[in-house]
Design an enzyme around this catalytic site. Structure first.
Site, PDB file in Angstrom:
ATOM      1  N   TYR A  25     102.844 -61.937  58.810  1.00  0.00           N
ATOM      2  CA  TYR A  25     102.561 -60.644  59.452  1.00  0.00           C
ATOM      3  C   TYR A  25     103.798 -59.748  59.395  1.00  0.00           C
ATOM      4  O   TYR A  25     103.735 -58.585  58.996  1.00  0.00           O
ATOM      5  CB  TYR A  25     102.145 -60.885  60.914  1.00  0.00           C
ATOM      6  N   SER A  46     104.057 -51.873  62.676  1.00  0.00           N
ATOM      7  CA  SER A  46     104.257 -52.673  63.894  1.00  0.00           C
ATOM      8  C   SER A  46     105.756 -52.723  64.174  1.00  0.00           C
ATOM      9  O   SER A  46     106.564 -52.573  63.240  1.00  0.00           O
ATOM     10  CB  SER A  46     103.745 -54.099  63.647  1.00  0.00           C
TER      11      SER A  46
HETATM   12  P1  NAP Z   1      91.658 -55.289  65.624  1.00  0.00           P
HETATM   13  O1  NAP Z   1      91.075 -54.894  66.916  1.00  0.00           O
HETATM   14  O2  NAP Z   1      91.579 -56.711  65.197  1.00  0.00           O
HETATM   15  O3  NAP Z   1      91.017 -54.356  64.470  1.00  0.00           O
HETATM   16  C1  NAP Z   1      91.324 -54.567  63.131  1.00  0.00           C
HETATM   17  C2  NAP Z   1      90.577 -53.557  62.307  1.00  0.00           C
HETATM   18  O4  NAP Z   1      90.872 -53.763  60.907  1.00  0.00           O
HETATM   19  C3  NAP Z   1      89.073 -53.669  62.464  1.00  0.00           C
HETATM   20  O5  NAP Z   1      88.488 -52.395  62.435  1.00  0.00           O
HETATM   21  C4  NAP Z   1      88.669 -54.468  61.229  1.00  0.00           C
HETATM   22  O6  NAP Z   1      87.324 -54.172  60.895  1.00  0.00           O
HETATM   23  C5  NAP Z   1      89.649 -53.914  60.196  1.00  0.00           C
HETATM   24  N1  NAP Z   1      89.841 -54.804  59.067  1.00  0.00           N
HETATM   25  C6  NAP Z   1      90.433 -56.028  59.065  1.00  0.00           C
HETATM   26  N2  NAP Z   1      90.385 -56.564  57.845  1.00  0.00           N
HETATM   27  C7  NAP Z   1      89.757 -55.662  57.041  1.00  0.00           C
HETATM   28  C8  NAP Z   1      89.394 -55.643  55.673  1.00  0.00           C
HETATM   29  N3  NAP Z   1      89.681 -56.666  54.857  1.00  0.00           N
HETATM   30  N4  NAP Z   1      88.748 -54.569  55.188  1.00  0.00           N
HETATM   31  C9  NAP Z   1      88.454 -53.528  55.996  1.00  0.00           C
HETATM   32  N5  NAP Z   1      88.778 -53.478  57.297  1.00  0.00           N
HETATM   33  C10 NAP Z   1      89.417 -54.546  57.818  1.00  0.00           C
HETATM   34  O7  NAP Z   1      93.184 -54.915  65.532  1.00  0.00           O
HETATM   35  P2  NAP Z   1      94.065 -53.754  66.239  1.00  0.00           P
HETATM   36  O8  NAP Z   1      94.854 -54.405  67.298  1.00  0.00           O
HETATM   37  O9  NAP Z   1      93.233 -52.570  66.529  1.00  0.00           O
HETATM   38  O10 NAP Z   1      95.073 -53.453  65.040  1.00  0.00           O
HETATM   39  C11 NAP Z   1      94.958 -52.315  64.186  1.00  0.00           C
HETATM   40  C12 NAP Z   1      96.246 -52.188  63.379  1.00  0.00           C
HETATM   41  O11 NAP Z   1      97.343 -52.050  64.282  1.00  0.00           O
HETATM   42  C13 NAP Z   1      96.549 -53.409  62.514  1.00  0.00           C
HETATM   43  O12 NAP Z   1      97.095 -53.010  61.292  1.00  0.00           O
HETATM   44  C14 NAP Z   1      97.576 -54.161  63.334  1.00  0.00           C
HETATM   45  O13 NAP Z   1      98.424 -54.950  62.534  1.00  0.00           O
HETATM   46  C15 NAP Z   1      98.331 -53.018  63.981  1.00  0.00           C
HETATM   47  N6  NAP Z   1      99.050 -53.425  65.202  1.00  0.00           N
HETATM   48  C16 NAP Z   1      98.375 -53.961  66.270  1.00  0.00           C
HETATM   49  C17 NAP Z   1      99.099 -54.359  67.394  1.00  0.00           C
HETATM   50  C18 NAP Z   1      98.432 -54.953  68.614  1.00  0.00           C
HETATM   51  O14 NAP Z   1      99.154 -55.457  69.487  1.00  0.00           O
HETATM   52  N7  NAP Z   1      97.141 -54.903  68.756  1.00  0.00           N
HETATM   53  C19 NAP Z   1     100.494 -54.220  67.412  1.00  0.00           C
HETATM   54  C20 NAP Z   1     101.132 -53.678  66.305  1.00  0.00           C
HETATM   55  C21 NAP Z   1     100.407 -53.279  65.204  1.00  0.00           C
HETATM   56  P3  NAP Z   1      86.238 -55.190  60.306  1.00  0.00           P
HETATM   57  O15 NAP Z   1      86.522 -56.539  60.885  1.00  0.00           O
HETATM   58  O16 NAP Z   1      84.939 -54.585  60.724  1.00  0.00           O
HETATM   59  O17 NAP Z   1      86.446 -55.129  58.829  1.00  0.00           O
END
Ligand code: NAP
Length: 258
Positions: free
Chosen positions: A152, A139
């Site tokens: 985070y 991130s």
């Molecule tokens: P999201 O829609 O909340 O998806 C999170 C994913 O992680 C889901 O597939 C969830 O699946 C999985 N997950 C969470 N905890 C888990 C666990 N204990 N074991 C296995 N799987 C787990 O989030 P996103 O926005 O797509 O984010 C994806 C990545 O990008 C993250 O690392 C986040 O920090 C990073 N990111 C996001 C943003 C943003 O603005 N959205 C910005 C910077 C970085 P289940 O719940 O089915 O397990």
């Protein structure tokens, strides 16, 4: 040429689902990993329609034992892992003085420790070879502090540090494996909605106003789409990116420029 196999954690929705779709379109087999099996299966059906061979594995990536089993199952099925994308993650923060240690531990376990467990298991059992790639979805919060996001931000800084160290190690030992982090800014996903809700509460505004304030902070004036993050991941798996390793690359609309 044999098809490559990609293992993507956090594949059930958001950025991880977009990456899985993109890598399937690039012609890779996909191992989709998250806890929610039903969501993985829905995505798997979509990928199969594109001719992708898919394996779904329900796994909590904070459980080291379960992670080892998951990686071994993937290797038994496909023979090896060529591309690992550590994308599973969660948000988490608040006023630091008021944080519970349980929240701190869960954010660090989900974002940082899980990345080590999965990467360690793949390095030991995944039969990676020259040309393989490890990509960690960190991130911009892994490069600068996020106010009210200390757990985070700490977890994402840890991911960036691990990426840089392992990238150098695997370059110097001549493995031919690249290791990079992709650092998204604000990306429109379920997590982004959760972040908006939290900021709306902290700033004492409604969610539409929180969204407007967030977009105003981004020089291009909008959220990044998950596909735009997936495109950077696809590039990092391409032969032209063989010279890119131990880097943390932003996809953030100018939110960070470091
Ligand atoms: P999201 O829609 O909340 O998806 C999170 C994913 O992680 C889901 O597939 C969830 O699946 C999985 N997950 C969470 N905890 C888990 C666990 N204990 N074991 C296995 N799987 C787990 O989030 P996103 O926005 O797509 O984010 C994806 C990545 O990008 C993250 O690392 C986040 O920090 C990073 N990111 C996001 C943003 C943003 O603005 N959205 C910005 C910077 C970085 P289940 O719940 O089915 O397990």
């Amino acid at each position: 040429m044999a098809k490559k196999t990609a293992l993507i954690t956090g594949a059930s929705r958001g950025i991880g689902a977009a990456i899985s779709l993109r890598l399937a379109e690039e012609g890779m087999n996909c191992v989709l990993v998250a806890r929610e099996q039903a969501a993985l299966q829905t995505l798997a059906n979509k990928l199969s329609e594109k001719g992708c061979e898919v394996l779904t594995i329900s796994c909590d990536v904070t459980d080291e034992h379960a992670v080892n089993g998951m990686v071994k199952q993937a290797v038994e099925h496909f023979g090896r892992i060529d591309v690992l994308v550590n994308c599973a993650g969660r948000g988490g923060g608040g006023i630091t003085q008021n944080l519970s240690t349980d929240l701190w531990r869960d954010v660090i376990n989900t974002n940082l420790n899980s990345m080590f467990y999965v990467t360690h298991a793949v390095l030991n059992h995944g039969k990676m070879s020259a040309g393989s790639n490890i990509i960690n979805i960190a991130s911009t919060g892994g490069k600068q502090g996020v106010i009210h996001g200390a757990p985070y931000s700490a977890s994402k800084h840890g991911m960036v540090g691990f990426t840089k160290a392992l990238g150098l190690e695997l370059a110097r030992n001549g493995s031919g494996i690249t290791v990079n982090a992709v650092c998204p800014g604000f990306v429109e996903t379920d997590m982004a909605k959760q972040v908006r809700t939290n900021y709306a509460r902290l700033w004492q505004v409604d969610e539409a106003e929180a969204k407007r304030c967030i977009e105003e902070r981004v020089p291009i004036g909008r959220y990044i789409e998950p596909d735009e993050v997936a495109a950077m991941v696809a590039y990092l798996t391409s032969p032209l990116a063989k010279g890119v390793t131990a880097q943390a690359l932003n996809v953030c609309g100018g939110l960070g420029n470091y």
